[in-house]
Write an enzyme that holds these catalytic residues in place. Sequence first.
Site, PDB file in Angstrom:
ATOM      1  N   GLU A 144      47.932  87.545  55.776  1.00  0.00           N
ATOM      2  CA  GLU A 144      48.570  86.514  54.949  1.00  0.00           C
ATOM      3  C   GLU A 144      49.801  85.901  55.618  1.00  0.00           C
ATOM      4  O   GLU A 144      50.685  85.376  54.950  1.00  0.00           O
ATOM      5  CB  GLU A 144      48.935  87.112  53.586  1.00  0.00           C
ATOM      6  CG  GLU A 144      47.720  87.442  52.748  1.00  0.00           C
ATOM      7  CD  GLU A 144      48.102  88.175  51.484  1.00  0.00           C
ATOM      8  OE1 GLU A 144      48.290  87.505  50.467  1.00  0.00           O
ATOM      9  OE2 GLU A 144      48.219  89.405  51.520  1.00  0.00           O
ATOM     10  N   SER A 160      45.433  87.772  48.671  1.00  0.00           N
ATOM     11  CA  SER A 160      44.953  86.398  48.855  1.00  0.00           C
ATOM     12  C   SER A 160      43.437  86.267  48.794  1.00  0.00           C
ATOM     13  O   SER A 160      42.857  85.346  49.366  1.00  0.00           O
ATOM     14  CB  SER A 160      45.448  85.800  50.186  1.00  0.00           C
ATOM     15  OG  SER A 160      46.802  85.490  50.109  1.00  0.00           O
ATOM     16  N   TYR A 177      44.396  78.154  47.975  1.00  0.00           N
ATOM     17  CA  TYR A 177      45.287  77.408  48.870  1.00  0.00           C
ATOM     18  C   TYR A 177      44.875  75.974  49.163  1.00  0.00           C
ATOM     19  O   TYR A 177      45.629  75.224  49.757  1.00  0.00           O
ATOM     20  CB  TYR A 177      45.497  78.192  50.167  1.00  0.00           C
ATOM     21  CG  TYR A 177      46.114  79.547  49.882  1.00  0.00           C
ATOM     22  CD1 TYR A 177      47.382  79.630  49.304  1.00  0.00           C
ATOM     23  CD2 TYR A 177      45.433  80.727  50.129  1.00  0.00           C
ATOM     24  CE1 TYR A 177      47.955  80.853  49.000  1.00  0.00           C
ATOM     25  CE2 TYR A 177      45.995  81.963  49.837  1.00  0.00           C
ATOM     26  CZ  TYR A 177      47.252  82.016  49.279  1.00  0.00           C
ATOM     27  OH  TYR A 177      47.815  83.225  48.975  1.00  0.00           O
ATOM     28  N   ARG A 233      53.867  89.894  40.092  1.00  0.00           N
ATOM     29  CA  ARG A 233      52.928  89.075  39.324  1.00  0.00           C
ATOM     30  C   ARG A 233      51.718  89.939  39.040  1.00  0.00           C
ATOM     31  O   ARG A 233      51.152  90.532  39.954  1.00  0.00           O
ATOM     32  CB  ARG A 233      52.545  87.853  40.147  1.00  0.00           C
ATOM     33  CG  ARG A 233      52.238  86.615  39.317  1.00  0.00           C
ATOM     34  CD  ARG A 233      51.521  85.574  40.123  1.00  0.00           C
ATOM     35  NE  ARG A 233      50.184  86.022  40.388  1.00  0.00           N
ATOM     36  CZ  ARG A 233      49.600  85.966  41.589  1.00  0.00           C
ATOM     37  NH1 ARG A 233      50.219  85.468  42.626  1.00  0.00           N
ATOM     38  NH2 ARG A 233      48.369  86.410  41.732  1.00  0.00           N
ATOM     39  N   ASP A 252      47.902  90.280  37.701  1.00  0.00           N
ATOM     40  CA  ASP A 252      46.664  89.523  37.461  1.00  0.00           C
ATOM     41  C   ASP A 252      45.807  90.291  36.461  1.00  0.00           C
ATOM     42  O   ASP A 252      45.624  91.505  36.598  1.00  0.00           O
ATOM     43  CB  ASP A 252      45.856  89.366  38.760  1.00  0.00           C
ATOM     44  CG  ASP A 252      46.517  88.438  39.772  1.00  0.00           C
ATOM     45  OD1 ASP A 252      47.432  87.698  39.377  1.00  0.00           O
ATOM     46  OD2 ASP A 252      46.102  88.456  40.947  1.00  0.00           O
ATOM     47  N   GLU A 293      45.341  93.690  39.226  1.00  0.00           N
ATOM     48  CA  GLU A 293      46.226  94.138  40.303  1.00  0.00           C
ATOM     49  C   GLU A 293      47.643  93.676  40.033  1.00  0.00           C
ATOM     50  O   GLU A 293      47.890  92.839  39.164  1.00  0.00           O
ATOM     51  CB  GLU A 293      45.752  93.581  41.649  1.00  0.00           C
ATOM     52  CG  GLU A 293      45.784  92.067  41.706  1.00  0.00           C
ATOM     53  CD  GLU A 293      46.015  91.510  43.110  1.00  0.00           C
ATOM     54  OE1 GLU A 293      46.280  92.295  44.031  1.00  0.00           O
ATOM     55  OE2 GLU A 293      45.964  90.280  43.257  1.00  0.00           O
ATOM     56  N   ASN A 324      50.994  92.234  42.213  1.00  0.00           N
ATOM     57  CA  ASN A 324      51.509  91.727  43.480  1.00  0.00           C
ATOM     58  C   ASN A 324      53.023  91.880  43.452  1.00  0.00           C
ATOM     59  O   ASN A 324      53.693  91.223  42.660  1.00  0.00           O
ATOM     60  CB  ASN A 324      51.145  90.243  43.631  1.00  0.00           C
ATOM     61  CG  ASN A 324      49.641  90.025  43.523  1.00  0.00           C
ATOM     62  OD1 ASN A 324      48.904  90.302  44.451  1.00  0.00           O
ATOM     63  ND2 ASN A 324      49.177  89.555  42.360  1.00  0.00           N
ATOM     64  N   GLY A 372      53.331  85.067  45.999  1.00  0.00           N
ATOM     65  CA  GLY A 372      53.590  83.800  46.699  1.00  0.00           C
ATOM     66  C   GLY A 372      54.728  83.068  46.012  1.00  0.00           C
ATOM     67  O   GLY A 372      54.843  83.060  44.784  1.00  0.00           O
TER      68      GLY A 372
HETATM   69  N1  ADP Z   1      36.373  92.626  38.282  1.00  0.00           N
HETATM   70  C1  ADP Z   1      36.437  91.301  38.439  1.00  0.00           C
HETATM   71  N2  ADP Z   1      35.683  90.487  37.654  1.00  0.00           N
HETATM   72  C2  ADP Z   1      35.724  89.128  37.825  1.00  0.00           C
HETATM   73  N3  ADP Z   1      36.469  88.502  38.754  1.00  0.00           N
HETATM   74  C3  ADP Z   1      37.244  89.260  39.571  1.00  0.00           C
HETATM   75  C4  ADP Z   1      37.262  90.695  39.452  1.00  0.00           C
HETATM   76  N4  ADP Z   1      38.106  91.173  40.390  1.00  0.00           N
HETATM   77  C5  ADP Z   1      38.580  90.111  41.066  1.00  0.00           C
HETATM   78  N5  ADP Z   1      38.073  88.944  40.581  1.00  0.00           N
HETATM   79  C6  ADP Z   1      38.359  87.583  41.111  1.00  0.00           C
HETATM   80  O1  ADP Z   1      38.766  87.702  42.472  1.00  0.00           O
HETATM   81  C7  ADP Z   1      40.122  87.258  42.646  1.00  0.00           C
HETATM   82  C8  ADP Z   1      40.857  88.149  43.638  1.00  0.00           C
HETATM   83  O2  ADP Z   1      40.871  89.489  43.187  1.00  0.00           O
HETATM   84  P1  ADP Z   1      42.198  90.362  43.095  1.00  0.00           P
HETATM   85  O3  ADP Z   1      41.823  91.713  42.618  1.00  0.00           O
HETATM   86  O4  ADP Z   1      43.234  89.648  42.293  1.00  0.00           O
HETATM   87  O5  ADP Z   1      42.630  90.491  44.637  1.00  0.00           O
HETATM   88  P2  ADP Z   1      43.630  89.685  45.590  1.00  0.00           P
HETATM   89  O6  ADP Z   1      44.644  90.697  46.003  1.00  0.00           O
HETATM   90  O7  ADP Z   1      42.802  89.258  46.744  1.00  0.00           O
HETATM   91  O8  ADP Z   1      44.228  88.562  44.796  1.00  0.00           O
HETATM   92  C9  ADP Z   1      40.716  87.288  41.236  1.00  0.00           C
HETATM   93  O9  ADP Z   1      41.770  86.402  41.110  1.00  0.00           O
HETATM   94  C10 ADP Z   1      39.502  86.917  40.388  1.00  0.00           C
HETATM   95  O10 ADP Z   1      39.256  85.511  40.422  1.00  0.00           O
HETATM   96 MG    MG Z   2      45.025  88.572  42.823  1.00  0.00          MG
END
Ligand code: ADP
Ligand code: MG
Length: 313
Positions: A15, A147, A215, A254, A256, A270, A272, A276
Amino acid sequence: MSKKVAVLMGGSSAEREVSLETGAAVATALRELGNEVVEIDVTPSLPLDLAEVKPDVVFPALHGRGGEDGTVQGLLEIMRIPYAGSGVLASAAALDKVVTKDLLDYHGIPVADHVVLESGCDADREILVATERLSLPVMVKPASEGSSIGVARVDSAEELAPVLDQVFMHDSRALVERFIDGKLLTVGLIGPEPMILPVLHIKPKVGFYDYKAKYQPGMTEYEVPAAIPDRLAERTQELSLDSFRLLGCDDMSRVDLILEDGTDRLFVLEINTLPGMTATSLVPKAAAAAGLSFTDVVAEIMDGARLKINLAE
Ligand SMILES: Nc1ncnc2c1ncn2[C@@H]1O[C@H](COP(=O)(O)OP(=O)(O)O)[C@@H](O)[C@H]1O
Ligand SMILES: [Mg+2]
């Protein structure tokens, strides 16, 4: 009170580019706040750079490994330099999605059902177990990247093996997670209290929120505050604050989450710890909805860091 602030940026993580943007935006805001700012691109000579610059405080504007993962925080602790953001343990725990999920799950915070696969495992057998247990589709991600790097949606068992091969190029562990159909929400937390920002609904125009959707301008729409019932927005904020506290985060994060369609169940994806922070990033967007400018956000984060300066003095 004006301080000498070193903004750490770049580094060698996947990243790097995003981090350079975050660093530049944060440096501008810190200057606007009257600080003396030194921007440092992180290399193996970081300890020497810090010894030369002698900052009063550091703002780690780093994403991913080698900066968001507790390693830089550990160096700063040893050098006795106060810094903004989470400490060693929270940073390391939050960057590892498996550790994060286990911790949250243990404390009753809802997370998506998942299976962890190790590189070198008997992939065929493990894939069978994972798909039977979770049912398709599933999301596959490296345990510690950000990311959306290496994150993929898998709809058939045949697709899983090549996707796992990809993940194992980034990481020794892959997280295979139940795919949750729903609204992707995110909550920013900033400052010493922390202040909980309004819930932001991320609406990728196609597929999920992958690197491109994150992005490339125009690929995603954002709605803040999210148009969800107050009761659910409050619950989203509560779960975010609980997650922040459980991991022991500081100054900014942040969280999610996904709000499942049809059931209204919330799942934390997760945390963060160094989200960003460019002018168009999510935390500043959510802050704007609460009437805070980008500079206000940075000032709020530095308020937390200042408390640590006082402790160090
Ligand atoms: N279990 C899940 N079900 C549906 N969508 C998911 C799931 N896990 C991740 N995503 C999608 O993938 C994206 C990235 O996953 P995330 O766990 O937030 O990792 P990163 O650290 O790459 O942001 C999320 O913002 C979401 O759009
Ligand atoms: Mg995420």
